[in-house]
Design an enzyme around this catalytic site. Structure first.
Site, mmCIF file in Angstrom:
data_model
loop_
_atom_site.group_PDB
_atom_site.id
_atom_site.type_symbol
_atom_site.label_atom_id
_atom_site.label_comp_id
_atom_site.label_asym_id
_atom_site.label_seq_id
_atom_site.Cartn_x
_atom_site.Cartn_y
_atom_site.Cartn_z
ATOM 1 N N LEU A 1 20.767 -22.811 -75.421
ATOM 2 C CA LEU A 1 20.559 -21.957 -74.263
ATOM 3 C C LEU A 1 21.232 -20.634 -74.584
ATOM 4 O O LEU A 1 22.381 -20.624 -75.047
ATOM 5 C CB LEU A 1 21.186 -22.600 -73.018
ATOM 6 C CG LEU A 1 20.646 -22.217 -71.641
ATOM 7 C CD1 LEU A 1 19.154 -22.477 -71.547
ATOM 8 C CD2 LEU A 1 21.381 -22.994 -70.553
ATOM 9 N N ASP A 2 20.518 -19.525 -74.401
ATOM 10 C CA ASP A 2 21.070 -18.218 -74.741
ATOM 11 C C ASP A 2 22.447 -18.017 -74.108
ATOM 12 O O ASP A 2 22.738 -18.547 -73.027
ATOM 13 C CB ASP A 2 20.146 -17.102 -74.261
ATOM 14 C CG ASP A 2 18.852 -17.034 -75.055
ATOM 15 O OD1 ASP A 2 18.752 -17.701 -76.098
ATOM 16 O OD2 ASP A 2 17.939 -16.302 -74.613
ATOM 17 N N LYS A 3 23.264 -17.214 -74.755
ATOM 18 C CA LYS A 3 24.641 -17.005 -74.308
ATOM 19 C C LYS A 3 24.715 -16.543 -72.854
ATOM 20 O O LYS A 3 25.581 -16.987 -72.094
ATOM 21 C CB LYS A 3 25.320 -15.976 -75.223
ATOM 22 C CG LYS A 3 26.784 -15.724 -74.908
ATOM 23 C CD LYS A 3 27.393 -14.741 -75.904
ATOM 24 C CE LYS A 3 28.855 -14.474 -75.569
ATOM 25 N NZ LYS A 3 29.484 -13.537 -76.538
ATOM 26 N N HIS B 1 14.617 -16.789 -77.276
ATOM 27 C CA HIS B 1 14.426 -15.895 -76.119
ATOM 28 C C HIS B 1 13.040 -16.052 -75.481
ATOM 29 O O HIS B 1 12.513 -15.096 -74.889
ATOM 30 C CB HIS B 1 14.610 -14.433 -76.520
ATOM 31 C CG HIS B 1 16.002 -14.084 -76.976
ATOM 32 N ND1 HIS B 1 17.147 -14.631 -76.429
ATOM 33 C CD2 HIS B 1 16.421 -13.222 -77.942
ATOM 34 C CE1 HIS B 1 18.207 -14.123 -77.024
ATOM 35 N NE2 HIS B 1 17.801 -13.274 -77.951
#
Length: 245
Positions: free
Chosen positions: A104-106, A189
């Site tokens: 999961l993106d930061k 993304h």
């Protein structure tokens, strides 16, 4: 009640099966307070198993959900010292080699699953199994049915073409819209890029659900809990795996 070989249970603490057998043969392992030297001895959840006087849990694998805050990496460690989801978990879990299911993106918040079962994790993120993930997004501008159709059709990028996905508009006005996005892929993304492609940059993104597992609403950011027996069972049924290993 599930049964497990004693050597397999001991090996689950993070050592090899061979080393587990050595510990058992050496009298270092007790079952319900009595030394047990048979590596094939069958134990259940009702048995109290200890290694060197330290009790260990009878679980073939550990599966948890965590509510990831923004600014935290979905990883067990980071060479640059950045905060990871692992920082919220007991150290004992890492003897069992627990790891995240996908990434999961930061800056994205929400549900992260973690497991010690690498094969289960692989299937949950494999395109072959098409496991659906649900995100709630707040975006710039007013979403409309053309956006919904674009998602349903599939969006083409230079590096890949996104599979058809679901877009459910919850609210929309000229300044801001709120929607749910349903995807079966996990490209870099991807959700952000898909919304950007239809003209609506993401302001905030939150993952709510993976397969049938929804983020527990009682968990604040940074909090976690183990999955219930029912949730674990559902994941193994979905991925056509044997829950007992």
């Amino acid at each position: 009640m599930r049964c497990m070989r004693l050597d397999k249970l001991v090996a689950g603490t993070g050592i090899s099966r061979q080393d587990a057998k050595k510990l058992i043969a050496g009298g270092r392992v007790t079952v319900d307070g009595k030394v047990q030297k048979d590596p094939g001895f069958s134990v259940t959840e009702a048995n109290e198993v200890s290694v060197g006087g330290e009790s260990i849990t009878h679980k073939a694998h550990i599966h948890i959900m965590i509510h990831k805050p923004g600014g935290v990496l979905t990883a067990t460690e980071d060479a640059r010292g950045q905060k990871t989801v692992a920082d919220f978990l007991p150290f004992a879990f890492f003897k069992r080699k627990i790891g995240p299911v996908g990434r999961l993106d930061k800056d994205v918040t929400g549900l992260v699953l973690m497991t010690t079962d690498g094969q289960l994790a692989h299937r949950l993120i494999s395109p072959k199994w098409e496991v659906t993930k649900r995100y709630r997004a707040v975006v710039e501008g007013k979403l409309d049915e053309e956006c919904v159709l674009a998602f349903k059709t599939g969006i083409e990028f230079k590096d890949f073409t996104a599979k058809p996905a679901g877009l459910e508009i919850l609210s929309a006005n000229e300044d801001e819209s709120v929607c749910l996005v349903y995807v079966t892929e996990g490209k870099f993304h991807q959700v952000k890029r898909m919304l950007q492609a239809v003209g609506h940059p993401v302001k905030h993104l939150h993952r709510e659900k993976i397969a049938m597992i929804e983020l527990d609403e009682s968990l604040a950011e940074g909090e976690w809990r183990e999955l219930t027996d029912s949730e674990i069972h559902d994941l193994y049924v979905l991925t056509e795996m044997n829950e007992d290993g």
